[in-house]
Design a protein around this motif. Structure first.
Motif, PDB file in Angstrom:
ATOM      1  N   SER A  67       0.829  -1.203   0.000  1.00 27.10           N
ATOM      2  CA  SER A  67       0.000   0.000   0.000  1.00 27.10           C
ATOM      3  C   SER A  67       0.868   1.259   0.000  1.00 27.10           C
ATOM      4  O   SER A  67       0.620   2.202  -0.764  1.00 27.10           O
ATOM      5  N   CYS A  68       1.892   1.264   0.845  1.00 23.21           N
ATOM      6  CA  CYS A  68       2.785   2.427   0.907  1.00 23.21           C
ATOM      7  C   CYS A  68       3.567   2.609  -0.387  1.00 23.21           C
ATOM      8  O   CYS A  68       3.661   3.718  -0.923  1.00 23.21           O
ATOM      9  N   VAL A  69       4.122   1.526  -0.896  1.00 18.95           N
ATOM     10  CA  VAL A  69       4.919   1.611  -2.124  1.00 18.95           C
ATOM     11  C   VAL A  69       4.031   1.976  -3.314  1.00 18.95           C
ATOM     12  O   VAL A  69       4.397   2.810  -4.145  1.00 18.95           O
ATOM     13  N   LEU A 103      -8.550   8.002  -8.283  1.00 20.13           N
ATOM     14  CA  LEU A 103      -9.192   6.776  -8.762  1.00 20.13           C
ATOM     15  C   LEU A 103      -8.239   5.579  -8.673  1.00 20.13           C
ATOM     16  O   LEU A 103      -8.629   4.498  -8.214  1.00 20.13           O
ATOM     17  N   CYS A 104      -6.997   5.767  -9.078  1.00 16.66           N
ATOM     18  CA  CYS A 104      -6.013   4.679  -8.996  1.00 16.66           C
ATOM     19  C   CYS A 104      -5.723   4.294  -7.553  1.00 16.66           C
ATOM     20  O   CYS A 104      -5.541   3.111  -7.247  1.00 16.66           O
ATOM     21  N   ASN A 105      -5.695   5.274  -6.653  1.00 16.48           N
ATOM     22  CA  ASN A 105      -5.515   4.960  -5.233  1.00 16.48           C
ATOM     23  C   ASN A 105      -6.696   4.174  -4.692  1.00 16.48           C
ATOM     24  O   ASN A 105      -6.520   3.258  -3.889  1.00 16.48           O
ATOM     25  N   LEU A 110      -8.603  -0.938  -2.748  1.00 19.01           N
ATOM     26  CA  LEU A 110      -9.598  -2.009  -2.796  1.00 19.01           C
ATOM     27  C   LEU A 110      -8.925  -3.358  -2.981  1.00 19.01           C
ATOM     28  O   LEU A 110      -9.309  -4.346  -2.352  1.00 19.01           O
ATOM     29  N   VAL A 111      -7.905  -3.401  -3.831  1.00 18.68           N
ATOM     30  CA  VAL A 111      -7.153  -4.636  -4.026  1.00 18.68           C
ATOM     31  C   VAL A 111      -6.416  -5.012  -2.740  1.00 18.68           C
ATOM     32  O   VAL A 111      -6.384  -6.194  -2.349  1.00 18.68           O
ATOM     33  N   ILE A 112      -5.833  -4.024  -2.080  1.00 20.07           N
ATOM     34  CA  ILE A 112      -5.107  -4.283  -0.829  1.00 20.07           C
ATOM     35  C   ILE A 112      -6.073  -4.820   0.240  1.00 20.07           C
ATOM     36  O   ILE A 112      -5.758  -5.779   0.947  1.00 20.07           O
ATOM     37  N   MET A 113      -7.257  -4.228   0.334  1.00 18.71           N
ATOM     38  CA  MET A 113      -8.237  -4.709   1.321  1.00 18.71           C
ATOM     39  C   MET A 113      -8.710  -6.116   1.002  1.00 18.71           C
ATOM     40  O   MET A 113      -8.939  -6.925   1.895  1.00 18.71           O
ATOM     41  N   ASN A 114      -8.832  -6.424  -0.283  1.00 10.96           N
ATOM     42  CA  ASN A 114      -9.208  -7.776  -0.696  1.00 10.96           C
ATOM     43  C   ASN A 114      -8.105  -8.767  -0.354  1.00 10.96           C
ATOM     44  O   ASN A 114      -8.375  -9.903   0.040  1.00 10.96           O
TER      45      ASN A 114
END
Length: 117
Positions: A67-69, A103-105, A110-114
């Motif tokens: 997420s940070c990177v 939008l990209c964030n 969302l991918v990170i939360m998944n």
């Protein structure tokens, strides 16, 4: 001994020229730079923490670091698009670049939360 003094003088001259060139950078780009430094330093803190404490919930560690990177990479892309001296994106308004960044964030997180499960 003369060689190390020359190297020190060269390093000081390089640092001074970089500092004077960066002082001419617009404020909005400096803010983005500060955000990138914050994101990268947060990732480094997480890696150090994982090295000291351990990585029991490894998915959580990976999610936090990615997420940070990912946020830092997207911020660098925003900086490239917003920079007035970059001629490739001269037709792109800053509002559109910021909307793309947001939008990209959103998609990234969302991918990170998944991935967290």
């Amino acid at each position: 001994m003369g060689k190390s003094a020359t190297t020190k003088d060269d390093a000081q001259a390089l640092f001074h020229s970089l500092r004077s060139a960066y002082s001419a950078t617009p404020t909005n780009l400096k803010i983005i730079d500060l955000y990138v430094v914050f994101a990268v330093s947060t990732a480094l803190i997480q890696v150090v923490y994982m090295a000291i404490v351990g990585s029991f919930p490894f998915n959580s560690f990976l999610s936090g670091v990615l997420s940070c990177v990912g946020t830092a990479v997207l911020a660098v892309c925003l900086r490239i698009q917003v920079n007035k001296e970059n001629k490739e994106f001269k037709d792109l308004p800053p509002e559109r670049a910021f909307a793309d960044f947001v939008l990209c964030n959103l998609v990234l997180h969302l991918v990170i939360m998944n991935f967290l499960g």
